[in-house]
Design a protein around this motif. Structure first.
Motif, PDB file in Angstrom:
ATOM      1  N   LEU A   1       0.751  -1.031   0.007  1.00 22.40           N
ATOM      2  CA  LEU A   1       0.136   0.099   0.039  1.00 22.40           C
ATOM      3  C   LEU A   1       0.704   1.373  -0.198  1.00 22.40           C
ATOM      4  O   LEU A   1       0.676   2.273  -0.665  1.00 22.40           O
ATOM      5  N   THR A   2       1.894   1.141   0.886  1.00 22.40           N
ATOM      6  CA  THR A   2       2.655   2.384   0.935  1.00 22.40           C
ATOM      7  C   THR A   2       3.367   2.632  -0.500  1.00 22.40           C
ATOM      8  O   THR A   2       3.499   3.652  -1.235  1.00 22.40           O
ATOM      9  N   VAL A   3       3.886   1.606  -1.134  1.00 23.11           N
ATOM     10  CA  VAL A   3       4.482   1.794  -2.537  1.00 23.11           C
ATOM     11  C   VAL A   3       3.621   2.110  -3.523  1.00 23.11           C
ATOM     12  O   VAL A   3       4.092   3.183  -4.305  1.00 23.11           O
ATOM     13  N   THR A   4       2.272   1.516  -3.489  1.00 26.34           N
ATOM     14  CA  THR A   4       1.061   2.147  -4.468  1.00 26.34           C
ATOM     15  C   THR A   4       1.101   3.550  -4.176  1.00 26.34           C
ATOM     16  O   THR A   4       0.725   4.248  -5.235  1.00 26.34           O
ATOM     17  N   LEU A   5       0.899   3.867  -2.997  1.00 23.81           N
ATOM     18  CA  LEU A   5       0.515   5.386  -2.795  1.00 23.81           C
ATOM     19  C   LEU A   5       1.479   6.351  -3.101  1.00 23.81           C
ATOM     20  O   LEU A   5       1.397   7.191  -3.936  1.00 23.81           O
ATOM     21  N   ARG A   6       2.820   5.796  -3.178  1.00 20.50           N
ATOM     22  CA  ARG A   6       3.856   6.679  -3.302  1.00 20.50           C
ATOM     23  C   ARG A   6       4.036   6.863  -4.822  1.00 20.50           C
ATOM     24  O   ARG A   6       4.095   8.001  -5.474  1.00 20.50           O
ATOM     25  N   GLY A   7       3.670   5.777  -5.754  1.00 20.15           N
ATOM     26  CA  GLY A   7       3.618   5.733  -6.823  1.00 20.15           C
ATOM     27  C   GLY A   7       2.628   6.531  -7.485  1.00 20.15           C
ATOM     28  O   GLY A   7       2.996   7.525  -8.619  1.00 20.15           O
ATOM     29  N   LEU A   8       1.395   6.235  -7.070  1.00 15.33           N
ATOM     30  CA  LEU A   8       0.215   7.382  -7.661  1.00 15.33           C
ATOM     31  C   LEU A   8       0.409   8.883  -7.221  1.00 15.33           C
ATOM     32  O   LEU A   8       0.038   9.640  -7.987  1.00 15.33           O
ATOM     33  N   GLU A   9       1.245   8.944  -6.012  1.00 12.31           N
ATOM     34  CA  GLU A   9       1.209  10.337  -5.926  1.00 12.31           C
ATOM     35  C   GLU A   9       2.397  11.066  -6.740  1.00 12.31           C
ATOM     36  O   GLU A   9       2.253  12.051  -7.170  1.00 12.31           O
ATOM     37  N   ARG A  10       3.278  10.304  -7.101  1.00  9.96           N
ATOM     38  CA  ARG A  10       4.421  10.766  -7.912  1.00  9.96           C
ATOM     39  C   ARG A  10       3.965  10.977  -9.326  1.00  9.96           C
ATOM     40  O   ARG A  10       4.233  11.975 -10.000  1.00  9.96           O
ATOM     41  N   ASP A  11       2.963  10.244  -9.882  1.00 15.61           N
ATOM     42  CA  ASP A  11       2.372  10.281 -11.186  1.00 15.61           C
ATOM     43  C   ASP A  11       1.075  11.284 -11.014  1.00 15.61           C
ATOM     44  O   ASP A  11       0.510  11.540 -12.169  1.00 15.61           O
ATOM     45  N   GLY A  12       0.903  11.972  -9.979  1.00 15.06           N
ATOM     46  CA  GLY A  12      -0.236  13.211 -10.057  1.00 15.06           C
ATOM     47  C   GLY A  12      -1.471  12.399  -9.923  1.00 15.06           C
ATOM     48  O   GLY A  12      -2.480  13.069 -10.382  1.00 15.06           O
ATOM     49  N   ILE A  13      -1.725  11.030  -9.564  1.00 12.43           N
ATOM     50  CA  ILE A  13      -3.149  10.585  -9.508  1.00 12.43           C
ATOM     51  C   ILE A  13      -3.723  10.971  -8.372  1.00 12.43           C
ATOM     52  O   ILE A  13      -4.921  10.770  -8.220  1.00 12.43           O
ATOM     53  N   LEU A  14      -3.073  10.996  -7.231  1.00 13.96           N
ATOM     54  CA  LEU A  14      -3.580  11.370  -5.841  1.00 13.96           C
ATOM     55  C   LEU A  14      -2.641  12.204  -5.147  1.00 13.96           C
ATOM     56  O   LEU A  14      -1.409  12.589  -5.450  1.00 13.96           O
ATOM     57  N   THR A  15      -3.067  12.961  -4.196  1.00 14.50           N
ATOM     58  CA  THR A  15      -2.498  13.949  -3.288  1.00 14.50           C
ATOM     59  C   THR A  15      -2.425  13.457  -1.815  1.00 14.50           C
ATOM     60  O   THR A  15      -3.275  12.521  -1.403  1.00 14.50           O
ATOM     61  N   ARG A  16      -1.274  13.548  -1.095  1.00 19.99           N
ATOM     62  CA  ARG A  16      -1.108  13.172   0.253  1.00 19.99           C
ATOM     63  C   ARG A  16      -1.100  14.361   1.005  1.00 19.99           C
ATOM     64  O   ARG A  16      -0.302  15.330   0.896  1.00 19.99           O
TER      65      ARG A  16
END
Length: 136
Positions: A66-81
């Protein structure tokens, strides 16, 4: 009456995954089509969630994945943290505008999967049961 596939093909050209632009498109598709990304995007479609809420909502995902997936999606601009400076710290994840367009684009694929899972299971069982199936 034309079926949906021929109608869709008549209204827009097919997607191209060859050439330089296609290579970039495949790279982006690889980022979002892994085992967990679409589950995270789907879960966030209901609104912002904390890490623990996401973990509970996505069956089978480990904390590390989950951590790896969230970081990747954040990097790609799909989600914000978003980190809130409270005690204890509060972090939420939310889809961006680009993430919402991804959700819009993948919903038909998810629906197709749900509608065809029985047929796919039957085809797999039939294939796996063939006596003439080549083996390695």
């Amino acid at each position: 009456m034309a079926d949906a596939a021929s109608t869709a093909g008549a209204t827009r050209p097919p997607a191209q995954l060859s050439g330089a632009q296609g290579c970039r498109a495949r790279e982006v598709l690889d980022l979002v089509a892994d085992k967990w990304s679409l589950g995270v995007v789907d879960t966030l479609s209901a609104g912002p969630k904390r890490f623990s809420e996401l973990k509970r909502s996505i069956e089978g995902i480990s904390q590390k994945m989950l951590t790896v997936t969230l970081r990747g999606l954040e990097r790609d601009g799909i989600l914000t943290r978003t980190v809130y400076a409270v005690m204890p710290p509060n972090v939420t994840y939310e889809l961006t505008a680009v993430g919402r367009t991804l959700l819009d684009a993948t919903n038909p694929l998810v629906q197709w999967s749900l509608q065809n899972i029985s047929a796919i299971d039957a085809a797999r069982a039939e294939f796996d049961g063939r006596a003439d199936r080549p083996t390695r």
